[in-house]
Design a protein around this motif. Structure first.
Motif, PDB file in Angstrom:
ATOM      1  N   LEU A   1      99.382  12.063   6.490  1.00 45.66           N
ATOM      2  CA  LEU A   1     100.228  11.931   5.297  1.00 45.66           C
ATOM      3  C   LEU A   1     100.353  13.226   4.514  1.00 45.66           C
ATOM      4  O   LEU A   1     101.247  13.376   3.687  1.00 45.66           O
ATOM      5  N   ASN A   2      99.457  14.170   4.764  1.00 54.07           N
ATOM      6  CA  ASN A   2      99.526  15.462   4.074  1.00 54.07           C
ATOM      7  C   ASN A   2     100.519  16.417   4.721  1.00 54.07           C
ATOM      8  O   ASN A   2     100.705  17.538   4.242  1.00 54.07           O
ATOM      9  N   ALA A   3     101.141  15.999   5.820  1.00 53.11           N
ATOM     10  CA  ALA A   3     102.142  16.844   6.488  1.00 53.11           C
ATOM     11  C   ALA A   3     103.429  16.790   5.669  1.00 53.11           C
ATOM     12  O   ALA A   3     104.317  15.977   5.908  1.00 53.11           O
TER      13      ALA A   3
ATOM     14  N   LYS B   1     102.017  21.625  11.865  1.00 48.36           N
ATOM     15  CA  LYS B   1     100.854  21.771  12.741  1.00 48.36           C
ATOM     16  C   LYS B   1      99.650  20.935  12.274  1.00 48.36           C
ATOM     17  O   LYS B   1      98.607  20.945  12.920  1.00 48.36           O
ATOM     18  N   MET B   2      99.804  20.213  11.170  1.00 49.77           N
ATOM     19  CA  MET B   2      98.726  19.319  10.730  1.00 49.77           C
ATOM     20  C   MET B   2      98.568  18.137  11.675  1.00 49.77           C
ATOM     21  O   MET B   2      97.501  17.553  11.786  1.00 49.77           O
ATOM     22  N   ASN B   3      99.649  17.760  12.334  1.00 48.69           N
ATOM     23  CA  ASN B   3      99.574  16.679  13.307  1.00 48.69           C
ATOM     24  C   ASN B   3      98.910  17.187  14.589  1.00 48.69           C
ATOM     25  O   ASN B   3      99.214  18.277  15.053  1.00 48.69           O
ATOM     26  N   THR B   4      98.008  16.396  15.145  1.00 45.71           N
ATOM     27  CA  THR B   4      97.357  16.734  16.405  1.00 45.71           C
ATOM     28  C   THR B   4      97.468  15.536  17.339  1.00 45.71           C
ATOM     29  O   THR B   4      97.772  14.420  16.907  1.00 45.71           O
ATOM     30  N   LEU B   5      97.198  15.771  18.612  1.00 45.69           N
ATOM     31  CA  LEU B   5      97.247  14.671  19.579  1.00 45.69           C
ATOM     32  C   LEU B   5      96.229  13.588  19.217  1.00 45.69           C
ATOM     33  O   LEU B   5      96.520  12.399  19.304  1.00 45.69           O
ATOM     34  N   LYS B   6      95.042  13.994  18.787  1.00 45.28           N
ATOM     35  CA  LYS B   6      94.004  13.023  18.400  1.00 45.28           C
ATOM     36  C   LYS B   6      94.455  12.199  17.189  1.00 45.28           C
ATOM     37  O   LYS B   6      94.282  10.973  17.153  1.00 45.28           O
ATOM     38  N   LYS B   7      95.028  12.864  16.184  1.00 46.49           N
ATOM     39  CA  LYS B   7      95.531  12.137  15.013  1.00 46.49           C
ATOM     40  C   LYS B   7      96.648  11.182  15.407  1.00 46.49           C
ATOM     41  O   LYS B   7      96.755  10.066  14.878  1.00 46.49           O
ATOM     42  N   LEU B   8      97.480  11.616  16.344  1.00 44.68           N
ATOM     43  CA  LEU B   8      98.575  10.786  16.821  1.00 44.68           C
ATOM     44  C   LEU B   8      98.033   9.519  17.484  1.00 44.68           C
ATOM     45  O   LEU B   8      98.489   8.401  17.212  1.00 44.68           O
ATOM     46  N   TYR B   9      97.016   9.696  18.325  1.00 45.29           N
ATOM     47  CA  TYR B   9      96.395   8.555  18.999  1.00 45.29           C
ATOM     48  C   TYR B   9      95.734   7.615  17.979  1.00 45.29           C
ATOM     49  O   TYR B   9      95.934   6.399  18.012  1.00 45.29           O
ATOM     50  N   ASP B  10      94.945   8.182  17.076  1.00 39.48           N
ATOM     51  CA  ASP B  10      94.244   7.364  16.072  1.00 39.48           C
ATOM     52  C   ASP B  10      95.232   6.608  15.187  1.00 39.48           C
ATOM     53  O   ASP B  10      94.999   5.452  14.815  1.00 39.48           O
TER      54      ASP B  10
ATOM     55  N   HIS C   1     109.362  16.166  16.406  1.00 37.88           N
ATOM     56  CA  HIS C   1     110.226  17.306  16.129  1.00 37.88           C
ATOM     57  C   HIS C   1     109.871  18.464  17.056  1.00 37.88           C
ATOM     58  O   HIS C   1     108.747  18.575  17.534  1.00 37.88           O
ATOM     59  N   TYR C   2     110.862  19.323  17.296  1.00 39.48           N
ATOM     60  CA  TYR C   2     110.659  20.491  18.160  1.00 39.48           C
ATOM     61  C   TYR C   2     109.557  21.424  17.661  1.00 39.48           C
ATOM     62  O   TYR C   2     109.046  22.236  18.419  1.00 39.48           O
ATOM     63  N   TYR C   3     109.192  21.317  16.386  1.00 36.59           N
ATOM     64  CA  TYR C   3     108.189  22.223  15.829  1.00 36.59           C
ATOM     65  C   TYR C   3     106.756  21.724  16.025  1.00 36.59           C
ATOM     66  O   TYR C   3     105.808  22.364  15.589  1.00 36.59           O
ATOM     67  N   GLN C   4     106.601  20.570  16.669  1.00 37.70           N
ATOM     68  CA  GLN C   4     105.255  20.048  16.921  1.00 37.70           C
ATOM     69  C   GLN C   4     104.562  20.827  18.041  1.00 37.70           C
ATOM     70  O   GLN C   4     105.211  21.516  18.829  1.00 37.70           O
ATOM     71  N   GLU C   5     103.228  20.672  18.103  1.00 33.49           N
ATOM     72  CA  GLU C   5     102.462  21.322  19.164  1.00 33.49           C
ATOM     73  C   GLU C   5     102.944  20.827  20.532  1.00 33.49           C
ATOM     74  O   GLU C   5     103.347  19.668  20.675  1.00 33.49           O
ATOM     75  N   PRO C   6     102.907  21.690  21.570  1.00 27.16           N
ATOM     76  CA  PRO C   6     103.388  21.295  22.901  1.00 27.16           C
ATOM     77  C   PRO C   6     102.797  19.994  23.422  1.00 27.16           C
ATOM     78  O   PRO C   6     103.513  19.166  23.988  1.00 27.16           O
ATOM     79  N   GLU C   7     101.503  19.770  23.211  1.00 30.19           N
ATOM     80  CA  GLU C   7     100.879  18.557  23.765  1.00 30.19           C
ATOM     81  C   GLU C   7     101.418  17.292  23.115  1.00 30.19           C
ATOM     82  O   GLU C   7     101.421  16.224  23.720  1.00 30.19           O
TER      83      GLU C   7
END
Length: 315
Positions: A87-89, A276-285, A29-35
């Motif tokens: 899952l908490n997002a 903003k709970m989602n991060t690049l590291k969480k995405l990778y994991d 989504h457009y509201y995710q962090e730029p990375e």
């Protein structure tokens, strides 16, 4: 001599390779962090992402967004595996409409057509006749015969806006998005005084007093298109601040100012803590370990698919 291929050096490069190896697609989504936006295969608002989810041939979908979005992707792809980095997002708007309470309201008005904004749980969708997004909500309401009465849930601000736009009276559920109710009218007017040539653009989930001063009201993608097509060069943007990344990429020569929030915070703007709970590291994991996975019952998915399909047909 055998020359080994160079090893990926960044998490983004590793993620790109992982997607390829697993036939996976990342929707953001457009509201995710730029990375996160930068590694996504598709970036969009709720309607665009629902369409992409319905069209994808990937075996795995990783949804960088919030819970109801990943649920929608799963409903549209019951045979595929769908993952959410955290899952908490959740979503304050979806949480404002508990299924049991909504079911009781619906029972009181059995003859009403139930229209629900896509920002709701899968269970709420099972109680709906048709789903809508901010991009197509007006079209959905206008498709309902004028003699039919309507329940609209869960966003009262979007509902009020649609009543004004369509002239239809609707029974509104008393729900709202805390992000879009966080904008300060006084601070925004003060900001406008500093930038008198600026155009104010707002998402229809914002409160009525914010919409009254907006030069343009539209969905996330609508706002992006408006800024791209406008001859003006300065905009005050009243929606979640994550949109500014893509917007600035589209119009690097223009000045974009996030609308100020009532509360003092580090960015002086309105941000969704859930997004903003989602991060690049969480995405990778999430993709590497294939967890956490969105799992819904077959019966729930079948029932929730009906109003979503009606929306996509109208769109």
């Amino acid at each position: 001599m055998t020359v080994s291929a160079p090893q990926p050096t960044t998490l983004q490069e590793e993620l790109a390779q992982l997607k390829k190896d697993k036939n996976a697609v990342i929707l953001a989504h457009y509201y995710q962090e730029p990375e996160i936006q930068e590694v996504a295969d598709f970036i969009g608002d709720s309607l665009e992402l629902a369409k992409k989810a319905a069209e994808t041939s990937a075996e795995i979908i990783v949804f960088a967004g919030v819970h109801f979005m990943a649920e929608t992707a799963k409903i549209l792809n019951p045979s595929k595996r769908v993952f959410l980095p955290d899952l908490n997002a959740g979503c304050s708007l979806a949480d404002s409409c508990p299924p049991e309470a909504f079911r009781k309201l619906k029972e009181q008005y059995p003859d009403h057509v139930v229209v629900t904004y896509i920002n709701c749980s899968a269970e709420i969708k099972t109680h709906s006749d048709v789903v809508c997004t901010s991009s197509n909500a007006e079209k959905v309401i206008n498709s309902i015969p004028p003699e039919k009465q309507i329940i609209f849930a869960p966003d009262k601000n979007l509902g009020k806006y649609l009543m004004q736009k369509t002239g239809r009276e609707m029974l509104l559920w008393d729900g709202a998005c805390i992000v879009h109710e966080a904008f300060s009218l006084d601070k925004m007017l003060e900001l406008y005084k500093q930038h008198p040539s600026a155009k104010i653009i707002a998402h229809p989930e914002s409160e009525t007093h914010i919409l009254k001063i907006a030069n343009y009201i539209g969905s996330t993608s609508g706002m992006l298109n408006y800024v791209k097509g406008s001859e003006h060069d300065t905009f005050i943007v009243a929606t979640e601040a994550g949109i500014l990344h893509q917007m600035q990429n589209d119009v690097p020569q223009k000045t974009l100012i996030p609308a100020p929030a009532k509360e003092d915070n580090t960015c002086a703007c309105s941000e969704c803590a859930f997004m903003k709970m989602n991060t690049l590291k969480k995405l990778y994991d999430c993709l590497a370990k294939e967890t956490p996975e969105i799992k819904l019952s077959e019966d729930l998915m079948k029932k929730a698919l009906v109003p979503i399909k009606r929306m996509l047909q109208l769109s």
